[in-house]
Write a protein that holds these residues in place. Structure first.
Motif, mmCIF file in Angstrom:
data_model
loop_
_atom_site.group_PDB
_atom_site.id
_atom_site.type_symbol
_atom_site.label_atom_id
_atom_site.label_comp_id
_atom_site.label_asym_id
_atom_site.label_seq_id
_atom_site.Cartn_x
_atom_site.Cartn_y
_atom_site.Cartn_z
ATOM 1 N N GLU A 141 49.368 46.734 32.046
ATOM 2 C CA GLU A 141 49.063 47.054 33.450
ATOM 3 C C GLU A 141 48.098 46.003 33.972
ATOM 4 O O GLU A 141 46.964 45.922 33.522
ATOM 5 C CB GLU A 141 48.434 48.437 33.579
ATOM 6 C CG GLU A 141 48.028 48.830 34.992
ATOM 7 C CD GLU A 141 49.194 48.870 35.966
ATOM 8 O OE1 GLU A 141 49.152 48.128 36.969
ATOM 9 O OE2 GLU A 141 50.142 49.638 35.722
ATOM 10 N N ASP A 152 45.774 54.756 36.432
ATOM 11 C CA ASP A 152 45.979 53.472 37.102
ATOM 12 C C ASP A 152 45.008 53.376 38.275
ATOM 13 O O ASP A 152 45.297 53.812 39.392
ATOM 14 C CB ASP A 152 47.430 53.360 37.571
ATOM 15 C CG ASP A 152 47.753 51.994 38.158
ATOM 16 O OD1 ASP A 152 46.824 51.170 38.338
ATOM 17 O OD2 ASP A 152 48.937 51.746 38.449
ATOM 18 N N ASN A 204 46.010 52.056 41.572
ATOM 19 C CA ASN A 204 46.957 52.866 42.336
ATOM 20 C C ASN A 204 46.365 54.262 42.554
ATOM 21 O O ASN A 204 46.951 55.271 42.145
ATOM 22 C CB ASN A 204 48.315 52.934 41.617
ATOM 23 C CG ASN A 204 49.402 53.580 42.452
ATOM 24 O OD1 ASN A 204 49.298 53.669 43.675
ATOM 25 N ND2 ASN A 204 50.449 54.034 41.793
ATOM 26 N N THR A 231 49.799 57.567 35.138
ATOM 27 C CA THR A 231 50.932 56.656 34.978
ATOM 28 C C THR A 231 51.267 56.539 33.505
ATOM 29 O O THR A 231 50.393 56.654 32.651
ATOM 30 C CB THR A 231 50.558 55.266 35.562
ATOM 31 O OG1 THR A 231 50.094 55.451 36.908
ATOM 32 C CG2 THR A 231 51.730 54.318 35.568
ATOM 33 N N ILE A 263 53.925 54.322 30.581
ATOM 34 C CA ILE A 263 54.785 53.170 30.357
ATOM 35 C C ILE A 263 55.276 53.204 28.911
ATOM 36 O O ILE A 263 54.577 53.687 28.019
ATOM 37 C CB ILE A 263 54.043 51.851 30.689
ATOM 38 C CG1 ILE A 263 55.004 50.683 30.816
ATOM 39 C CG2 ILE A 263 52.928 51.577 29.687
ATOM 40 C CD1 ILE A 263 54.403 49.469 31.528
ATOM 41 N N SER A 309 56.624 44.784 23.974
ATOM 42 C CA SER A 309 57.053 44.528 25.349
ATOM 43 C C SER A 309 57.160 45.867 26.059
ATOM 44 O O SER A 309 57.312 46.915 25.423
ATOM 45 C CB SER A 309 58.393 43.792 25.378
ATOM 46 O OG SER A 309 59.385 44.540 24.694
ATOM 47 N N GLY A 311 58.508 48.391 29.512
ATOM 48 C CA GLY A 311 59.415 48.684 30.612
ATOM 49 C C GLY A 311 58.621 48.818 31.892
ATOM 50 O O GLY A 311 57.502 48.315 31.997
ATOM 51 N N THR A 312 59.182 49.511 32.853
ATOM 52 C CA THR A 312 58.534 49.716 34.148
ATOM 53 C C THR A 312 57.687 50.978 34.105
ATOM 54 O O THR A 312 58.142 52.022 33.626
ATOM 55 C CB THR A 312 59.602 49.839 35.255
ATOM 56 O OG1 THR A 312 60.418 48.664 35.229
ATOM 57 C CG2 THR A 312 58.965 49.991 36.624
ATOM 58 N N ALA A 313 56.475 50.895 34.611
ATOM 59 C CA ALA A 313 55.577 52.046 34.634
ATOM 60 C C ALA A 313 56.104 53.115 35.581
ATOM 61 O O ALA A 313 56.750 52.807 36.588
ATOM 62 C CB ALA A 313 54.179 51.610 35.061
ATOM 63 N N ALA A 314 55.838 54.380 35.228
ATOM 64 C CA ALA A 314 56.255 55.516 36.057
ATOM 65 C C ALA A 314 55.052 56.423 36.309
ATOM 66 O O ALA A 314 54.286 56.715 35.390
ATOM 67 C CB ALA A 314 57.359 56.302 35.355
#
Length: 190
Positions: free
Chosen positions: A106, A130, A133, A138, A140, A150, A152-155
């Motif tokens: 992040e 976060d 934000n 959040t 991930i 590695s 992915g996209t944070a939710a």
């Protein structure tokens, strides 16, 4: 249900001693109804040398074990890198541990990261606040490969502010469970 061993008389328990029992020493009731003194057994253990995984300030550290990759994953707020959420993979060998290169998950201020391993998906899940934000909750997903990880996209899992996050994996339901203080709901545990 308790099994009666020996005989009781007047509120006292009678047992047969195996050898001489020193006064005041703890005893154990054996399977045959006799008692004997509890003995101390020394256990040897090997402790390795501590290894630094972050040469600067690492704040709010959480760790989990990736059973598939057989690696340790440490997540933290990197005080030397704008308090970004960061993760690093550790490899245990005997009594030592070595680390790969730290990876930012992040690129903003994060707080109270909590890491767990999803055994079904064979992935690491990191839940965090976060701060970039509105302190929203959040999460991930991270994939370990060799000595790196590695993401992915944070939710966002909570649109209100969160704090005191904890995460664990429910192996029966094959789900990750996240618990936290919900600032958007009078700081209730959620």
């Amino acid at each position: 249900m308790l099994k009666r061993i020996g005989a009781e008389e007047g509120g006292e328990f009678k047992a047969v001693a195996s050898g001489t029992l020193p006064s005041g020493k703890p005893v154990v009731v054996n399977a045959d109804g006799s008692v004997s003194v509890i003995e101390e057994t020394d256990v040897s253990q090997a402790v390795g040398t501590p290894s630094v995984f972050e040469s600067a300030s690492a704040i709010k550290v959480s760790a989990t074990y990736d059973a598939s990759a057989q690696k340790v994953v440490i997540v933290y707020r990197d005080g030397n890198n704008s308090n970004y959420g960061t993760a690093i993979v550790g490899t245990v060998s005997g009594t030592s541990i070595s680390f790969g290169t730290a990876v930012v998950f992040e690129s903003d201020t994060t707080d109270v990261p909590a890491a767990t391993y999803d055994a079904n998906a064979q992935k690491v899940v990191i839940a965090y606040q976060d701060a970039g934000n509105a302190s929203r909750g959040t999460a991930i997903v991270g994939t370990v490969s060799g000595t790196s990880i590695s993401f992915g996209t944070a939710a966002v899992f909570e649109t209100g502010s969160v704090n005191y996050i904890s995460a664990t994996y429910d192996s029966s339901a094959q789900k990750v469970v996240i618990a936290y203080m919900d600032g958007g709901n009078s700081d209730k545990g959620t």
